[in-house]
Scaffold this motif. Structure first.
Motif, short mmCIF file in Angstrom:
data_model
loop_
_atom_site.label_atom_id
_atom_site.label_comp_id
_atom_site.label_asym_id
_atom_site.label_seq_id
_atom_site.Cartn_x
_atom_site.Cartn_y
_atom_site.Cartn_z
N ASN A 31 -4.69 -45.16 14.11
CA ASN A 31 -5.55 -45.34 15.28
C ASN A 31 -6.29 -46.66 15.20
O ASN A 31 -6.59 -47.16 14.11
CB ASN A 31 -6.56 -44.19 15.37
CG ASN A 31 -5.90 -42.91 15.81
OD1 ASN A 31 -4.99 -42.93 16.63
ND2 ASN A 31 -6.34 -41.80 15.26
N ASP A 32 -6.63 -47.21 16.36
CA ASP A 32 -7.30 -48.51 16.44
C ASP A 32 -8.63 -48.53 15.69
O ASP A 32 -9.00 -49.53 15.10
CB ASP A 32 -7.52 -48.90 17.90
CG ASP A 32 -6.22 -49.13 18.64
OD1 ASP A 32 -5.20 -49.43 17.98
OD2 ASP A 32 -6.20 -49.00 19.87
N ASN A 33 -9.36 -47.41 15.70
CA ASN A 33 -10.67 -47.39 15.05
C ASN A 33 -10.60 -46.97 13.58
O ASN A 33 -11.61 -46.80 12.93
CB ASN A 33 -11.61 -46.44 15.81
CG ASN A 33 -11.08 -45.03 15.87
OD1 ASN A 33 -9.96 -44.74 15.41
ND2 ASN A 33 -11.85 -44.14 16.45
N CYS A 34 -9.40 -46.82 13.05
CA CYS A 34 -9.20 -46.39 11.66
C CYS A 34 -9.18 -47.61 10.74
O CYS A 34 -8.55 -48.61 11.04
CB CYS A 34 -7.89 -45.63 11.55
SG CYS A 34 -7.52 -45.06 9.90
N HIS A 35 -9.88 -47.51 9.63
CA HIS A 35 -9.82 -48.56 8.62
C HIS A 35 -8.49 -48.43 7.87
O HIS A 35 -7.99 -47.33 7.68
CB HIS A 35 -10.98 -48.46 7.64
CG HIS A 35 -12.31 -48.67 8.29
ND1 HIS A 35 -12.64 -49.82 8.96
CD2 HIS A 35 -13.39 -47.85 8.38
CE1 HIS A 35 -13.86 -49.72 9.43
NE2 HIS A 35 -14.34 -48.53 9.10
N PRO A 36 -7.89 -49.55 7.46
CA PRO A 36 -6.64 -49.46 6.69
C PRO A 36 -6.82 -48.58 5.46
O PRO A 36 -7.82 -48.69 4.76
CB PRO A 36 -6.36 -50.91 6.30
CG PRO A 36 -7.14 -51.74 7.26
CD PRO A 36 -8.35 -50.92 7.63
N VAL A 37 -5.87 -47.69 5.25
CA VAL A 37 -5.93 -46.79 4.10
C VAL A 37 -4.55 -46.69 3.46
O VAL A 37 -3.54 -46.96 4.09
CB VAL A 37 -6.39 -45.37 4.49
CG1 VAL A 37 -7.81 -45.38 4.99
CG2 VAL A 37 -5.47 -44.75 5.51
N GLU A 38 -4.54 -46.32 2.21
CA GLU A 38 -3.29 -46.02 1.54
C GLU A 38 -2.73 -44.73 2.13
O GLU A 38 -3.48 -43.81 2.44
CB GLU A 38 -3.52 -45.83 0.04
CG GLU A 38 -3.91 -47.08 -0.70
CD GLU A 38 -2.76 -48.06 -0.83
OE1 GLU A 38 -1.60 -47.62 -0.95
OE2 GLU A 38 -3.03 -49.27 -0.80
N LEU A 39 -1.43 -44.68 2.30
CA LEU A 39 -0.79 -43.51 2.89
C LEU A 39 -1.09 -42.25 2.09
O LEU A 39 -1.27 -41.18 2.65
CB LEU A 39 0.72 -43.74 2.99
CG LEU A 39 1.50 -42.73 3.80
CD1 LEU A 39 0.97 -42.65 5.22
CD2 LEU A 39 2.97 -43.07 3.80
N SER A 40 -1.16 -42.39 0.78
CA SER A 40 -1.40 -41.22 -0.07
C SER A 40 -2.78 -40.60 0.18
O SER A 40 -3.02 -39.46 -0.19
CB SER A 40 -1.25 -41.60 -1.54
OG SER A 40 -2.18 -42.60 -1.88
N LEU A 41 -3.69 -41.35 0.83
CA LEU A 41 -4.99 -40.79 1.17
C LEU A 41 -4.93 -39.96 2.45
O LEU A 41 -5.81 -39.15 2.72
CB LEU A 41 -6.03 -41.91 1.32
CG LEU A 41 -6.33 -42.72 0.06
CD1 LEU A 41 -7.31 -43.83 0.37
CD2 LEU A 41 -6.88 -41.81 -1.03
#
Length: 131
Positions: A31-41
């Motif tokens: 999502n646009d408002n999501c901070h980049p995260v590792e997929l495993s999270l």
């Protein structure tokens, strides 16, 4: 508003439920408002899953994922969409005819000679969001 599902991803997930070990190359868009995260999270990964690229600025993650993981990710609130990832090949024999380059040459004398940079779009993928 319910999420739209890429038709190839949808078919992959509905076909052959007995074979959850089958994998597919996919692009996971956050999502646009999501901070980049590792997929495993976002969800637990299996030994079959393989992340290829973490594109933080685009908020996309690419890789090869099993059905179980894709099913979990489709319903995740931080996932905007999942697209099938595949190789794209140019077909100049089709594109040249489609843009009528011979007519441009014959009528206007345009050949491209002396052009330093040219961008030619060879077509539009009939993506379901554009139809």
């Amino acid at each position: 508003m319910p999420k739209q599902i890429d038709p190839i991803i949808d078919h992959f997930l509905k076909h052959d439920h007995d074979n959850d070990k089958e994998i597919l190359a996919a692009i996971i868009m956050l999502n646009d408002n999501c901070h980049p995260v590792e997929l495993s999270l976002l969800c637990s990964l299996t030994d079959l899953d393989h992340t290829v690229h973490q594109l933080d600025k685009l908020k996309q993650i690419t890789g090869r994922f099993c059905k179980q993981t894709l099913r979990r990710l489709i319903d995740h609130p931080k996932v905007k969409h999942i697209h099938h990832d595949y190789d794209v090949h140019i077909n100049l024999n089709t594109a040249t005819a489609a843009i009528q380059s011979k007519a441009a040459n014959n009528i206007y004398g345009l050949t491209g000679k002396g052009v330093t940079v040219a961008v030619i779009d060879t077509g539009i993928y009939p993506h379901y969001e554009l139809i």
